[in-house]
Design a protein around this motif. Sequence first.
Motif, PDB file in Angstrom:
ATOM      1  N   VAL A   1      24.543 -11.845 -12.280  1.00  0.00           N
ATOM      2  CA  VAL A   1      24.539 -12.921 -13.279  1.00  0.00           C
ATOM      3  C   VAL A   1      24.816 -14.264 -12.607  1.00  0.00           C
ATOM      4  N   GLU A   2      25.821 -14.295 -11.754  1.00  0.00           N
ATOM      5  CA  GLU A   2      26.187 -15.545 -11.079  1.00  0.00           C
ATOM      6  C   GLU A   2      25.075 -16.051 -10.172  1.00  0.00           C
ATOM      7  N   ALA A   3      24.263 -15.125  -9.647  1.00  0.00           N
ATOM      8  CA  ALA A   3      23.162 -15.511  -8.757  1.00  0.00           C
ATOM      9  C   ALA A   3      21.893 -15.871  -9.520  1.00  0.00           C
ATOM     10  N   GLY A   4      21.902 -15.735 -10.844  1.00  0.00           N
ATOM     11  CA  GLY A   4      20.773 -16.202 -11.623  1.00  0.00           C
ATOM     12  C   GLY A   4      19.783 -15.164 -12.092  1.00  0.00           C
ATOM     13  N   ALA A   5      20.169 -13.893 -12.107  1.00  0.00           N
ATOM     14  CA  ALA A   5      19.262 -12.881 -12.665  1.00  0.00           C
ATOM     15  C   ALA A   5      18.927 -13.246 -14.102  1.00  0.00           C
ATOM     16  N   ALA A   6      17.652 -13.070 -14.480  1.00  0.00           N
ATOM     17  CA  ALA A   6      17.204 -13.457 -15.815  1.00  0.00           C
ATOM     18  C   ALA A   6      17.241 -12.305 -16.805  1.00  0.00           C
ATOM     19  N   ALA A   7      17.372 -11.080 -16.330  1.00  0.00           N
ATOM     20  CA  ALA A   7      17.436  -9.899 -17.188  1.00  0.00           C
ATOM     21  C   ALA A   7      18.003  -8.758 -16.366  1.00  0.00           C
ATOM     22  N   VAL A   8      18.451  -7.715 -17.050  1.00  0.00           N
ATOM     23  CA  VAL A   8      18.908  -6.515 -16.371  1.00  0.00           C
ATOM     24  C   VAL A   8      18.051  -5.348 -16.842  1.00  0.00           C
ATOM     25  N   VAL A   9      17.603  -4.539 -15.892  1.00  0.00           N
ATOM     26  CA  VAL A   9      16.730  -3.400 -16.168  1.00  0.00           C
ATOM     27  C   VAL A   9      17.528  -2.118 -15.957  1.00  0.00           C
ATOM     28  N   LEU A  10      17.787  -1.413 -17.037  1.00  0.00           N
ATOM     29  CA  LEU A  10      18.536  -0.165 -16.969  1.00  0.00           C
ATOM     30  C   LEU A  10      17.589   0.987 -16.688  1.00  0.00           C
TER      31      LEU A  10
ATOM     32  N   PRO B   1      19.227 -10.258 -21.449  1.00  0.00           N
ATOM     33  CA  PRO B   1      18.369  -9.264 -22.101  1.00  0.00           C
ATOM     34  C   PRO B   1      18.370  -7.971 -21.295  1.00  0.00           C
ATOM     35  N   VAL B   2      18.327  -6.842 -21.985  1.00  0.00           N
ATOM     36  CA  VAL B   2      18.329  -5.543 -21.325  1.00  0.00           C
ATOM     37  C   VAL B   2      16.993  -4.858 -21.556  1.00  0.00           C
ATOM     38  N   VAL B   3      16.334  -4.522 -20.469  1.00  0.00           N
ATOM     39  CA  VAL B   3      15.082  -3.774 -20.487  1.00  0.00           C
ATOM     40  C   VAL B   3      15.410  -2.338 -20.109  1.00  0.00           C
ATOM     41  N   VAL B   4      14.879  -1.375 -20.843  1.00  0.00           N
ATOM     42  CA  VAL B   4      15.142   0.031 -20.528  1.00  0.00           C
ATOM     43  C   VAL B   4      13.920   0.627 -19.848  1.00  0.00           C
ATOM     44  N   LYS B   5      14.118   1.091 -18.616  1.00  0.00           N
ATOM     45  CA  LYS B   5      13.039   1.602 -17.772  1.00  0.00           C
ATOM     46  C   LYS B   5      13.127   3.124 -17.680  1.00  0.00           C
ATOM     47  N   GLY B   6      11.956   3.782 -17.730  1.00  0.00           N
ATOM     48  CA  GLY B   6      11.917   5.231 -17.614  1.00  0.00           C
ATOM     49  C   GLY B   6      11.595   5.903 -18.931  1.00  0.00           C
ATOM     50  N   VAL B   7      10.994   5.162 -19.863  1.00  0.00           N
ATOM     51  CA  VAL B   7      10.673   5.669 -21.196  1.00  0.00           C
ATOM     52  C   VAL B   7       9.261   6.253 -21.190  1.00  0.00           C
TER      53      VAL B   7
ATOM     54  N   ILE C   1      14.890   0.458 -28.942  1.00  0.00           N
ATOM     55  CA  ILE C   1      14.718  -0.740 -29.760  1.00  0.00           C
ATOM     56  C   ILE C   1      15.846  -0.855 -30.778  1.00  0.00           C
ATOM     57  N   ASP C   2      16.176   0.247 -31.431  1.00  0.00           N
ATOM     58  CA  ASP C   2      17.252   0.254 -32.420  1.00  0.00           C
ATOM     59  C   ASP C   2      18.595  -0.127 -31.797  1.00  0.00           C
ATOM     60  N   ALA C   3      18.754   0.176 -30.508  1.00  0.00           N
ATOM     61  CA  ALA C   3      20.007  -0.112 -29.815  1.00  0.00           C
ATOM     62  C   ALA C   3      20.053  -1.525 -29.241  1.00  0.00           C
ATOM     63  N   GLY C   4      18.974  -2.290 -29.412  1.00  0.00           N
ATOM     64  CA  GLY C   4      18.976  -3.678 -28.981  1.00  0.00           C
ATOM     65  C   GLY C   4      18.243  -3.986 -27.699  1.00  0.00           C
ATOM     66  N   ALA C   5      17.449  -3.059 -27.184  1.00  0.00           N
ATOM     67  CA  ALA C   5      16.676  -3.334 -25.968  1.00  0.00           C
ATOM     68  C   ALA C   5      15.722  -4.501 -26.199  1.00  0.00           C
ATOM     69  N   ALA C   6      15.620  -5.364 -25.198  1.00  0.00           N
ATOM     70  CA  ALA C   6      14.707  -6.496 -25.286  1.00  0.00           C
ATOM     71  C   ALA C   6      13.277  -6.093 -24.980  1.00  0.00           C
ATOM     72  N   ALA C   7      13.115  -4.979 -24.276  1.00  0.00           N
ATOM     73  CA  ALA C   7      11.798  -4.445 -23.936  1.00  0.00           C
ATOM     74  C   ALA C   7      11.979  -3.017 -23.482  1.00  0.00           C
ATOM     75  N   VAL C   8      10.916  -2.227 -23.556  1.00  0.00           N
ATOM     76  CA  VAL C   8      10.935  -0.873 -23.008  1.00  0.00           C
ATOM     77  C   VAL C   8       9.876  -0.782 -21.915  1.00  0.00           C
ATOM     78  N   TRP C   9      10.186  -0.018 -20.895  1.00  0.00           N
ATOM     79  CA  TRP C   9       9.360   0.044 -19.693  1.00  0.00           C
ATOM     80  C   TRP C   9       8.925   1.495 -19.498  1.00  0.00           C
ATOM     81  N   VAL C  10       7.640   1.732 -19.634  1.00  0.00           N
ATOM     82  CA  VAL C  10       7.073   3.067 -19.448  1.00  0.00           C
ATOM     83  C   VAL C  10       6.994   3.346 -17.948  1.00  0.00           C
ATOM     84  N   SER C  11       7.695   4.383 -17.518  1.00  0.00           N
ATOM     85  CA  SER C  11       7.747   4.708 -16.089  1.00  0.00           C
ATOM     86  C   SER C  11       8.180   6.146 -15.920  1.00  0.00           C
ATOM     87  N   ASN C  12       7.634   6.821 -14.908  1.00  0.00           N
ATOM     88  CA  ASN C  12       8.170   8.140 -14.534  1.00  0.00           C
ATOM     89  C   ASN C  12       8.773   8.087 -13.134  1.00  0.00           C
ATOM     90  N   HIS C  13       9.249   6.884 -12.775  1.00  0.00           N
ATOM     91  CA  HIS C  13       9.978   6.685 -11.518  1.00  0.00           C
ATOM     92  C   HIS C  13       9.079   6.939 -10.304  1.00  0.00           C
TER      93      HIS C  13
END
Length: 360
Positions: free
Chosen positions: A139-148, A218-224, A234-246
Amino acid sequence: MPGSVEDLMERAAAHLPAPVAAYLAMGSGAGIAAAEATPAWDALRFAPRVLRSVTDVELRDADGLLPFGIAPATLQRAVHPDGELATARGAAEAGARMVVSSNTGTPFRAIAETGVTWWLQTYLPPDRPSAEPLLQRAVEAGAAAVVLTADTPVVARKRDAVAARVWGEIDPAFVGAEHPRTPLEVPERGEGTDRYREKATDLGPHDIGWLAAVTGLPVVVKGVLRADDAQRCIDAGAAAVWVSNHGGRQFDGALPTARALPGVVASAAGQVPVYVDGGLREPRHLCGAWGLGAAQVFLARPVLAALALGGAAGVRDLLLGLAEELVEACRLLGATTPADLAGTVVKSEHHRGDSCGLDR
């Protein structure tokens, strides 16, 4: 962009030390999920629109950024001496987002100083508070979002002989530069240590709110891959969902992202943007992703290949070369923006029935 992305990746594999190339390319288990990723995009077919002006094609968003960016990847300093710093410089010059792995070998502040627009990818440990120092530095370094990253309650087994060689031959300084010296995070070995490999097996929707509260981002959820999971995010407040199988590196046999994307997009129904990665190698693949409803596409292995062969300039040239080819592809499909590609994809029989129970 001279040559194809596949050619670039082949040249990079020959250029890199064999264990590094093997580790970056491998999937989990028998490699089924990794092998199916690109053919699933190849199977898409399009119905181009005609009699539409395509004189002016605009790929970039209101912030001037490309609609495709760089997915998180570790070991970048094993790929090139400048690692994430070179990737960030190339992305900044091209005007592309970069998602920085929490296992980065480069301090966040150094990445931020390149001027790149960047997000932090993170896993959560069993002891959530132990992640807060790393999150706060981002956050202090300027990240614009976090991807879980949500698809890693445990790290799936790889081909153990190759993985062992990699961790035996790669300088440990290449990973873990941002990890605090706590019992759970050992910077000398980063993800390669048993202690750091421990992930939260109780990850849940509540963690989305926790991350948003801790970071203010904003929190993006990756691995959906499932439509019902997308709605839970979405119901939990995710700003976006990221379709990925890693990248095929978690459950072997997981659905290719090209086949999972339509169901997730249908579930999201415009509530939040949907992103996608996994096996995209050609401009038509990216057009297919946008045509199926993705708002943003992310690339990892092609970027690592460009980094290996050309450093920052290689990353920049890959991204700008793809952008140039995508302008032509959009014109041929009758579109002037990525969003205009919606409805141009004709899904084959191969792509039906993959919405995992929530086809709307």
